[in-house]
Design an enzyme around this catalytic site. Structure first.
Site, PDB file in Angstrom:
ATOM      1  N   LYS A 131       0.865  -1.171   0.000  1.00 14.86           N
ATOM      2  CA  LYS A 131       0.000   0.000   0.000  1.00 14.86           C
ATOM      3  C   LYS A 131       0.905   1.225   0.000  1.00 14.86           C
ATOM      4  O   LYS A 131       1.487   1.598   1.022  1.00 14.86           O
ATOM      5  CB  LYS A 131      -0.934   0.013   1.212  1.00 14.86           C
ATOM      6  CG  LYS A 131      -1.941   1.148   1.127  1.00 14.86           C
ATOM      7  CD  LYS A 131      -3.002   1.043   2.201  1.00 14.86           C
ATOM      8  CE  LYS A 131      -4.146   2.011   1.970  1.00 14.86           C
ATOM      9  NZ  LYS A 131      -3.723   3.408   1.868  1.00 14.86           N
ATOM     10  N   ARG A 152      -7.827  11.578  -7.736  1.00 11.79           N
ATOM     11  CA  ARG A 152      -9.052  10.924  -7.343  1.00 11.79           C
ATOM     12  C   ARG A 152     -10.155  11.930  -7.004  1.00 11.79           C
ATOM     13  O   ARG A 152     -11.326  11.681  -7.252  1.00 11.79           O
ATOM     14  CB  ARG A 152      -8.793  10.031  -6.118  1.00 11.79           C
ATOM     15  CG  ARG A 152     -10.014   9.214  -5.781  1.00 11.79           C
ATOM     16  CD  ARG A 152      -9.702   8.136  -4.802  1.00 11.79           C
ATOM     17  NE  ARG A 152      -9.260   8.665  -3.529  1.00 11.79           N
ATOM     18  CZ  ARG A 152      -9.381   8.018  -2.385  1.00 11.79           C
ATOM     19  NH1 ARG A 152      -9.910   6.810  -2.367  1.00 11.79           N
ATOM     20  NH2 ARG A 152      -8.952   8.538  -1.272  1.00 11.79           N
TER      21      ARG A 152
HETATM   22  S1  IVH Z   1      -6.514  -0.534  -4.804  1.00  9.71           S
HETATM   23  C1  IVH Z   1     -10.828  -0.549  -5.692  1.00  9.71           C
HETATM   24  N1  IVH Z   1      -3.996  -0.946  -4.355  1.00  9.71           N
HETATM   25  O1  IVH Z   1      -4.944   3.414  -1.074  1.00  9.71           O
HETATM   26  C2  IVH Z   1      -9.509  -0.550  -5.059  1.00  9.71           C
HETATM   27  N2  IVH Z   1      -4.934   1.100  -3.588  1.00  9.71           N
HETATM   28  O2  IVH Z   1      -8.278   3.731  -0.390  1.00  9.71           O
HETATM   29  C3  IVH Z   1      -8.812   0.720  -5.292  1.00  9.71           C
HETATM   30  N3  IVH Z   1      -3.308   2.594  -2.520  1.00  9.71           N
HETATM   31  O3  IVH Z   1      -5.680   6.296  -2.033  1.00  9.71           O
HETATM   32  C4  IVH Z   1      -7.518   0.874  -4.604  1.00  9.71           C
HETATM   33  N4  IVH Z   1      -1.566   1.284  -2.739  1.00  9.71           N
HETATM   34  O4  IVH Z   1      -4.317   5.261  -3.942  1.00  9.71           O
HETATM   35  C5  IVH Z   1      -5.020  -0.098  -4.189  1.00  9.71           C
HETATM   36  N5  IVH Z   1      -1.739  -1.462  -4.066  1.00  9.71           N
HETATM   37  C6  IVH Z   1      -2.766  -0.612  -3.910  1.00  9.71           C
HETATM   38  C7  IVH Z   1      -2.623   0.641  -3.284  1.00  9.71           C
HETATM   39  C8  IVH Z   1      -3.737   1.476  -3.137  1.00  9.71           C
HETATM   40  C9  IVH Z   1      -1.998   2.457  -2.301  1.00  9.71           C
HETATM   41  C10 IVH Z   1      -4.093   3.773  -2.114  1.00  9.71           C
HETATM   42  C11 IVH Z   1      -4.990   4.331  -3.156  1.00  9.71           C
HETATM   43  C12 IVH Z   1      -6.062   4.996  -2.362  1.00  9.71           C
HETATM   44  C13 IVH Z   1      -6.113   4.182  -1.121  1.00  9.71           C
HETATM   45  C14 IVH Z   1      -7.276   3.241  -1.163  1.00  9.71           C
END
Ligand code: IVH
Length: 691
Positions: A131, A152
């Site tokens: 993440k 976003r």
């Molecule tokens: S998936 C539908 N994968 O975390 C799923 N998000 O609330 C959409 N983020 O600000 C997100 N690393 O930018 C996903 N490997 C990852 C991620 C990630 C960071 C962030 C994303 C968003 C928050 C999700």
């Protein structure tokens, strides 16, 4: 920020008032974070306030207001950028902050339940990812060309930041043949830690504001209105998902799994983190969380957790969404590395060399996995720059094994009348004058060994394992010995009898005996250990060894002039002067004499044979590529022969050694009439042949 009065008589109930207060605070902080890129509180604190509001709203649905911050996905849209409506909304993900096992288990259990799986059914296949702690970005490609990059925003509508994002080298501007006509790649724009540090150093040099952390710096760069400035900010990108895409019926790719999709994005030129892994069932998710947690601090960029996703896209569709969070993904966070706490006091500690260090005493706070109660403020300038005051609320950061530091102060929460910190002009331990030399960052106590703090540190330094080593002589015992006035100088240690030791509080006869034996054993030492143990400023272990090797005997070192000391490898003018000053003081010589009289001894050696220095006093400049010697080899040879190697040619240059493709330095040498040598000529000169 105003603190709402929770007990005002007009409040219908304390829950309602608390919810209103939380909504107001969260709106304020969301604005600071998303719109101004200047958060005042750490994420962990924001998350806590957010969860508190969620909990009140869950318990009292009548308090749930349509404008509650819990009802939106992300931030606001900056006025200055054009708005972009996302073809496919940019969702947020549910977060688990639980311990290793329960976070992954809770997610897996939910997924299995939703899919109607029985206990006997096989484990669900997942993908585990990092993440990233940056900002989400949607990249839209039409006919293989990047046409739009959008933040976003609130999940439905974001900002068009195409100009700035185009400057990110890692983002392909054009896709290879085979990519679908329409493709939206979702991922994270972030800043590497090394890039962040370097950029902040440049900001400070220019007298501009430094950023609090890489994520703010990245967000600031992406939303920088001047693309020329954005282009100078070093950003990176990782892809982790898809938005809109040409459907398979119209010739788009038919992915079956998330993993396969990521591999395909990689083949189209998008950076995908190498840590992405497939994982079977909760057990492998737990193992992933542990493995990444152990290496978190050595990653070149910040992460705040890991993300688990159901791998099969068919199952993802089956699971669907709750409000704006997919049921097939979850973020599992690590303990926060930044937290809020208050400054209870600012102590000034005295080190072995008298250095005064201001240390913030903090209300205990759990951060980065440990309870922190102290944070160094380094020196006066640093304490002033951060303007930390007693009573302040501060952000404390502890990452990995790095010592905790105060990142920033929350000025809004400063109590009235808080005083600016000033370094004391006298030593807080012995009362001697404290002085700050010109060009030095530190204040030092001038009390020397008169200062009990310095004395204690000096004894601990002498007794440490890498120095003379007195086993069992730790800081508690040294405190007692010095405070009781039994030990004033190093030799006093060897005059300690069992009676004196055993009379100390909490000292059993047996441990007293052990110390007496350890002291006896320490008497047989080596010259480098002894020298290092004396605690001469700037004389570390390596220098102590070099001095011992060069001179062989202690008396030779004690009597050496600065010029002679400079002949030792690694000894420069500051170190040489420091050694000279130390041995010029009668009381230091006396300490050495007494230690020897007490029986401290070592085997003395012979002085190293002095290599002849045929080129002493000569200055050389190297330029171009020599046929066999590297630049460093040539430099080493010259320095070993006593020569100085300079970087530029001047009238003072004696020789220029020029190799292939020598440039302006050679021209300059010819212009000034400086002698020019090739490698052959250099080697001859080193052999003592006349040039
Ligand atoms: S998936 C539908 N994968 O975390 C799923 N998000 O609330 C959409 N983020 O600000 C997100 N690393 O930018 C996903 N490997 C990852 C991620 C990630 C960071 C962030 C994303 C968003 C928050 C999700």
């Amino acid at each position: 920020m105003p603190t709402p009065d929770l007990f005002s008589p007009s409040s219908p109930s304390s829950d309602a008032a608390r919810a209103a207060a939380l909504r107001e605070q969260l709106h304020h902080h969301a604005h600071r974070y998303y719109t101004l890129d200047a958060p005042e509180i750490p994420d962990a604190e924001y998350d806590r306030l957010f969860r508190e509001l969620q909990a009140i709203e869950a318990a009292h649905p009548e308090l749930l207001m349509p404008d509650s911050p819990t009802q939106r996905v992300g931030g606001r849209v900056l006025d200055a950028f054009a708005s972009v409506r996302h073809a496919v909304p940019m969702l947020s993900i549910r977060t688990e902050t639980d311990t290793e096992a329960s976070g992954a288990q809770a997610f897996d259990a939910r997924v299995r339940r939703e899919l109607g799986l029985a206990e006997a059914d096989p484990p669900v296949a997942y993908v585990a990812e990092l993440k990233f702690d940056g900002l989400a970005m949607s990249l839209r490609y039409e006919n293989g060309v990047l046409v739009q990059a959008a933040t976003r925003g609130d999940g439905e509508v974001g900002e068009d930041v195409t100009q700035n994002v185009r400057t990110i080298g890692q983002i392909p501007l054009r896709l290879p043949a085979g990519a679908p006509p329409l493709l939206e790649v979702r991922g994270e724009v972030y800043m590497r830690r090394d890039d962040f540090e370097a950029m902040n150093a440049r900001q400070r040099d220019k007298g501009e504001k430094a950023f609090v952390n890489p994520r703010n710096a990245a967000a600031g760069a992406v939303r920088q209105l001047d693309p020329a400035i954005a282009a100078q900010r070093p950003l990176s990108f990782f892809a982790y998902g898809l938005g809109d895409i040409t459907p398979p019926e119209q010739g788009g790719p038919a992915f079956e799994t998330h993993y396969q999709m990521l591999q395909t994005l990689k083949s189209w030129g998008f950076p995908v983190a190498e840590q992405v892994a497939q994982a079977l069932g909760a057990a492998e998710l737990i193992a992933y969380h542990q493995r990444i947690g152990a290496t978190r601090d050595s990653l070149p960029f910040d992460i705040d957790g890991v993300v688990y996703k159901v791998d099969s896209l068919a199952l993802q569709r089956q699971l669907g969404f709750v409000t704006r969070e997919p049921r097939w993904a979850v973020a599992h966070k690590y303990p926060a590395q930044e937290e809020l706490t208050t400054v209870l006091g600012i102590d000034v500690q005295v080190g072995r060399t008298g250095k005064l260090t201001p240390v913030a005493k903090l209300a205990p706070v759990f951060v980065g996995g440990v309870t922190v109660t102290n944070a160094t403020l380094h020196n006066e300038d640093e304490a002033r720059r951060k303007d930390v005051r007693v009573g302040d609320t501060v952000i404390v950061r502890r990452a990995g094994d790095v010592i905790p530091e105060v990142v920033a102060v929350l000025p809004d929460r400063r109590p009235p009348g808080a005083l600016v910190f000033t370094m004391p002009r006298t030593c807080p331990v012995c009362g001697s004058a404290a002085v700050r030399e010109e060009d030095e960052a530190d204040y030092r106590c001038t009390g020397g060994l008169f200062c009990s703090a310095q004395r204690k540190q000096a004894i601990l330094h002498y007794a440490q394992r890498r120095a003379v080593e007195v086993e069992g002589l730790g800081d508690k015992l040294v405190d007692q010995l010095v405070d009781a006035g039994v030990v004033k100088t190093l030799p006093d240690l060897y005059r300690l009898g069992l009676v004196a030791l055993a009379s100390l509080d909490r000292m059993a006869e047996k441990s007293g005996q052990n110390i007496v034996e350890a002291l006896e054993k320490s008497k047989q030492t080596t010259l480098p250990r002894f020298l290092f143990g004396l605690g001469i400023r700037h004389v570390g272990e390596a220098t102590a060894k070099a001095l011992a090797r060069h001179f062989g005997k202690l008396d030779a070192i004690m009597d050496a002039g600065v010029e002679q000391l400079l002949e030792v490898n690694d000894v420069g003018p500051i170190v040489a002067q420091s050694i000279r000053t130390f041995f010029d003081q009668a009381h230091n010589r006396e300490v050495v004499a007494q230690l020897r009289a007490c029986g401290v001894t070592w085997e003395e050696g012979e002085p190293a044979v002095q290599a002849p220095k045929p080129l002493a006093g000569k200055t050389f400049v190297l330029t171009g590529t020599l046929p066999s010697l590297s630049r460093d080899q040539a430099k080493d040879l010259l320095e070993a022969a006593g020569a100085k190697v300079a970087g530029s040619v001047s009238k003072k240059t004696d020789y220029v050694v020029a190799g292939a493709e020598a440039g302006s330095k050679l021209d300059k040498a010819n212009e000034l009439g400086v002698k020019v040598l090739d490698e052959h000529g250099l080697l001859a000169l080193l052999q003592g042949e006349p040039a």
